[in-house]
Motif scaffolding. Structure first.
Motif, PDB file in Angstrom:
ATOM      1  N   ASP A 174      -3.477   8.301   6.921  1.00  0.00           N
ATOM      2  CA  ASP A 174      -2.628   7.119   6.964  1.00  0.00           C
ATOM      3  C   ASP A 174      -2.126   6.859   8.377  1.00  0.00           C
ATOM      4  O   ASP A 174      -2.121   5.707   8.849  1.00  0.00           O
ATOM      5  CB  ASP A 174      -1.447   7.295   6.007  1.00  0.00           C
ATOM      6  CG  ASP A 174      -0.504   6.119   6.029  1.00  0.00           C
ATOM      7  OD1 ASP A 174      -0.988   4.972   6.045  1.00  0.00           O
ATOM      8  OD2 ASP A 174       0.725   6.336   6.034  1.00  0.00           O
ATOM      9  N   ASN A 220      -0.967   1.635  -6.042  1.00  0.00           N
ATOM     10  CA  ASN A 220      -0.157   0.841  -5.133  1.00  0.00           C
ATOM     11  C   ASN A 220       0.899   0.089  -5.936  1.00  0.00           C
ATOM     12  O   ASN A 220       0.968   0.214  -7.158  1.00  0.00           O
ATOM     13  CB  ASN A 220      -1.033  -0.137  -4.347  1.00  0.00           C
ATOM     14  CG  ASN A 220      -1.919   0.571  -3.334  1.00  0.00           C
ATOM     15  OD1 ASN A 220      -1.493   1.525  -2.689  1.00  0.00           O
ATOM     16  ND2 ASN A 220      -3.154   0.116  -3.190  1.00  0.00           N
ATOM     17  N   ARG A 269      -4.527   0.686   4.589  1.00  0.00           N
ATOM     18  CA  ARG A 269      -3.908   1.949   4.180  1.00  0.00           C
ATOM     19  C   ARG A 269      -4.232   2.266   2.715  1.00  0.00           C
ATOM     20  O   ARG A 269      -3.359   2.561   1.908  1.00  0.00           O
ATOM     21  CB  ARG A 269      -2.406   1.888   4.417  1.00  0.00           C
ATOM     22  CG  ARG A 269      -2.043   1.624   5.859  1.00  0.00           C
ATOM     23  CD  ARG A 269      -0.569   1.303   6.037  1.00  0.00           C
ATOM     24  NE  ARG A 269       0.260   2.464   5.755  1.00  0.00           N
ATOM     25  CZ  ARG A 269       1.390   2.421   5.055  1.00  0.00           C
ATOM     26  NH1 ARG A 269       1.783   1.280   4.514  1.00  0.00           N
ATOM     27  NH2 ARG A 269       2.098   3.512   4.869  1.00  0.00           N
ATOM     28  N   ASN A 270      -5.519   2.204   2.400  1.00  0.00           N
ATOM     29  CA  ASN A 270      -5.986   2.448   1.030  1.00  0.00           C
ATOM     30  C   ASN A 270      -6.386   3.912   0.888  1.00  0.00           C
ATOM     31  O   ASN A 270      -7.564   4.250   0.826  1.00  0.00           O
ATOM     32  CB  ASN A 270      -7.163   1.532   0.713  1.00  0.00           C
ATOM     33  CG  ASN A 270      -6.806   0.068   0.839  1.00  0.00           C
ATOM     34  OD1 ASN A 270      -5.801  -0.379   0.303  1.00  0.00           O
ATOM     35  ND2 ASN A 270      -7.624  -0.683   1.560  1.00  0.00           N
ATOM     36  N   VAL A 271      -5.419   4.785   0.864  1.00  0.00           N
ATOM     37  CA  VAL A 271      -5.656   6.230   0.792  1.00  0.00           C
ATOM     38  C   VAL A 271      -5.173   6.715  -0.576  1.00  0.00           C
ATOM     39  O   VAL A 271      -3.981   6.708  -0.868  1.00  0.00           O
ATOM     40  CB  VAL A 271      -4.927   6.982   1.909  1.00  0.00           C
ATOM     41  CG1 VAL A 271      -5.258   8.478   1.849  1.00  0.00           C
ATOM     42  CG2 VAL A 271      -5.284   6.405   3.274  1.00  0.00           C
ATOM     43  N   PRO A 291       0.093   5.071   0.373  1.00  0.00           N
ATOM     44  CA  PRO A 291      -0.857   6.166   0.575  1.00  0.00           C
ATOM     45  C   PRO A 291      -0.513   7.388  -0.281  1.00  0.00           C
ATOM     46  O   PRO A 291       0.637   7.834  -0.331  1.00  0.00           O
ATOM     47  CB  PRO A 291      -0.726   6.473   2.069  1.00  0.00           C
ATOM     48  CG  PRO A 291      -0.301   5.163   2.668  1.00  0.00           C
ATOM     49  CD  PRO A 291       0.617   4.560   1.648  1.00  0.00           C
ATOM     50  N   ALA A 304      -3.787  13.302   3.563  1.00  0.00           N
ATOM     51  CA  ALA A 304      -3.475  11.900   3.268  1.00  0.00           C
ATOM     52  C   ALA A 304      -2.542  11.336   4.322  1.00  0.00           C
ATOM     53  O   ALA A 304      -2.719  10.197   4.786  1.00  0.00           O
ATOM     54  CB  ALA A 304      -2.850  11.790   1.882  1.00  0.00           C
ATOM     55  N   ARG A 339       0.845  -1.198   0.000  1.00  0.00           N
ATOM     56  CA  ARG A 339       0.000   0.000   0.000  1.00  0.00           C
ATOM     57  C   ARG A 339       0.878   1.244   0.000  1.00  0.00           C
ATOM     58  O   ARG A 339       1.823   1.340   0.787  1.00  0.00           O
ATOM     59  CB  ARG A 339      -0.915   0.003   1.223  1.00  0.00           C
ATOM     60  CG  ARG A 339      -2.290  -0.586   0.995  1.00  0.00           C
ATOM     61  CD  ARG A 339      -2.282  -2.075   0.820  1.00  0.00           C
ATOM     62  NE  ARG A 339      -3.635  -2.621   0.636  1.00  0.00           N
ATOM     63  CZ  ARG A 339      -3.917  -3.903   0.585  1.00  0.00           C
ATOM     64  NH1 ARG A 339      -2.952  -4.803   0.696  1.00  0.00           N
ATOM     65  NH2 ARG A 339      -5.155  -4.320   0.407  1.00  0.00           N
TER      66      ARG A 339
END
Length: 525
Positions: free
Chosen positions: A157, A98, A131-133, A67, A153, A65
């Motif tokens: 995170d 990602n 942590r999918n920002v 961010p 962001a 991931r």
């Protein structure tokens, strides 16, 4: 207890519930065997991650991931080293900006994972999948931006990475931050989306927005009508994410009495639809404010933005960012290392990954542009604004996925070979090649879509391109609305690329198409 261990002291390598194959057997997996094993697994969450890698056709797959898609040069060097030492010496960029490491001989070791944590590429194993920002690739550097979304962001995170009680959230729980940029992710799907809007100073505002002056965030949630939303003060953004997360977890606690706790987590959209708008509104009422302004218009166009590729002017007057198109969304380890060195030498030691599976090199002084162009050419990296790879998308295909029916990577290269550039179009023409109906690599609308089946490819085209003869809708054909209209079936892999290119070439001369997708001209060189 190791930093890699969960709170219960169990080391977070692939769990028994995943039932992974032994590493030495990965090269001999037969498609039918892999499908059989997949069907027999538990329904527990299976989104690949660092601490829960997934066995694929070509080896283990680990997802990192990133961010906001921001990668520091030291992080890129570590990724390239890992890809060379245990993978296939490539770095894959995903449609959520990602990174994926493929063809791993074995799951990453504890030492590797500790190195990634030390550089900020991983968090605690229990919450790292959250942590999918996503932020716009040009956050903080876009001339059109209303607000620099990078600090938000980073705050989100940090919140997700340090609150272990959030571990039961769906690993698909995703947050999008759009700051009004030209290169914006606002039309891309996210569970929680904040869009920055500049407010007219003459408008009356309640106290929560007054300290920050003229910017508010328009909040939209998956499962809630696009016309509904909430005005949020930027300083409340993290608290709102926390409130939504805990609303989800409360609902999950209720479900634990009704379903198997190990079952796949429901998506946020499903939970919000079950709770109803009144309950969601009650949760958000402490943070929302009324403003006498309309919300930003909905965006239905998912095409890559016109300023995504090439040399473009930044918000900072003397700086430039360079957008690179990557074939099949892949970097070689040598290219990644070269970009890290370049970012250190002439940039800000950072790179930006994009959800269109490309990459940006930001903060290049304008007097260095010629030098950088030469160095990029030496690395065999494509910065042309009309690159076919700016709009050509393919999944891993039969080489990497047991569910695929076709070798999409080979067929996408054949399309690129036949369709050399996208000159004459105002933005990249989207050709999506998927090995099956799941469309993992691209969830949005395309101009031409090839879907792999046991009998070859099915060809779909956007309604604006379809001829009068192509009248079969996807509803009757078992397809998705984003694919458009089905115009041909049972296309052989040898014929499908040429048919896709024919549709693309026709679009160049189609006034109906060109007027429908016109964009502002690019602002760079």
């Amino acid at each position: 207890m190791s930093v890699l261990d969960g709170a219960d002291g169990l080391h977070c390598q692939p769990s028994a519930i995943d039932d992974p194959l032994p590493p030495d057997s990965m090269n001999s997996i037969r498609p039918e065997l892999a499908k059989e094993r997949r069907a027999s697994r538990s329904a527990a969450p299976r989104c690949p991650g660092l601490f829960r890698p997934t066995p694929a056709q070509d080896g283990w797959l680990a997802r990192v991931r990133v961010p906001a898609g921001i990668v520091h040069s030291a992080q890129m060097r570590l990724l390239t080293t890992l890809s060379e030492s245990v993978g296939d010496a490539h770095i894959d960029i995903t449609n959520r900006a990602n990174v994926q490491l493929r063809s791993l001989a074995a799951p990453l070791s504890a030492e590797h994972l500790a190195q990634m944590q030390a550089l900020g590429l991983a968090a605690h194993p229990r919450v790292d999948p959250l942590r999918n920002v996503m932020a716009s690739p040009t956050a903080g550097i876009d001339p059109a931006q209303v607000m620099d979304m990078r600090p938000l962001a980073a705050e989100i995170d940090a919140f997700l990475s340090t609150h272990l009680e959030l571990a039961n959230l769906s690993p698909k729980f995703s947050i999008g931050l759009a700051g009004g940029e030209h290169v914006s992710i606002r039309s891309l799907p996210n569970d929680v989306r904040f869009s920055a809007v500049r407010l007219d100073s003459s408008l009356g505002r309640r106290a929560p927005l007054d300290p920050l002056g003229d910017v508010a965030l328009w909040l939209q949630l998956a499962g809630v009508d696009d016309l509904l939303g909430w005005w949020i003060a930027p300083q409340d953004c993290v608290a709102v994410v926390g409130a939504i997360a805990h609303l989800y977890l409360e609902y999950l606690d209720h479900l634990d009495n009704l379903v198997d706790p190990a079952a796949r987590r429901p998506r946020l959209k499903t939970v919000l639809l079950a709770l109803g708008h009144e309950r969601v509104n009650e949760c958000l009422r402490p943070f929302s404010t009324h403003l006498p302004v309309p919300p930003p218009p909905s965006l239905s166009d998912h095409s890559p933005p016109s300023r995504l590729l090439g040399f473009q002017n930044q918000y900072q007057p003397t700086l430039t960012y360079i957008g690179l198109a990557l074939p099949l969304g892949r970097l070689t380890a040598a290219q990644g290392r070269g970009l890290a060195d370049l970012a250190d030498a002439v940039g800000s030691s950072t790179l930006r990954l994009t959800p269109w599976r490309g990459l940006l090199l930001p903060d290049v002084p304008q007097e260095q542009v010629a030098r950088v162009q030469a160095l990029l050419t030496a690395l065999q990296l494509d910065s042309q604004t009309d690159s076919v790879w700016g709009g050509l998308i393919a999944c891993s295909g039969t080489t990497g996925c047991a569910a695929s029916f076709t070798d999409t990577q080979r067929d996408a290269r054949a399309i690129a070979q036949a369709f050399q550039n996208q000159s004459g179009l105002d933005h990249p023409f989207i050709i999506h090649v998927s090995g099956c109906a799941k469309s993992c690599a691209h969830h949005n609308a395309s101009d031409v879509t090839l879907i792999g089946t046991p009998n070859g490819y099915e060809l779909y085209v956007a309604p604006k391109l379809a001829s009068r003869q192509a009248t079969e809708s996807t509803a009757g054909a078992g397809g998705r609305a984003t694919w458009g209209k089905r115009v041909q079936t049972m296309l052989s892999p040898d014929d499908a690329p040429q048919r896709a290119v024919q549709w693309a070439q026709q679009s160049r001369d189609s006034p109906r198409y060109t007027s429908a997708v016109s964009r502002p001209s690019a602002g760079g060189r």
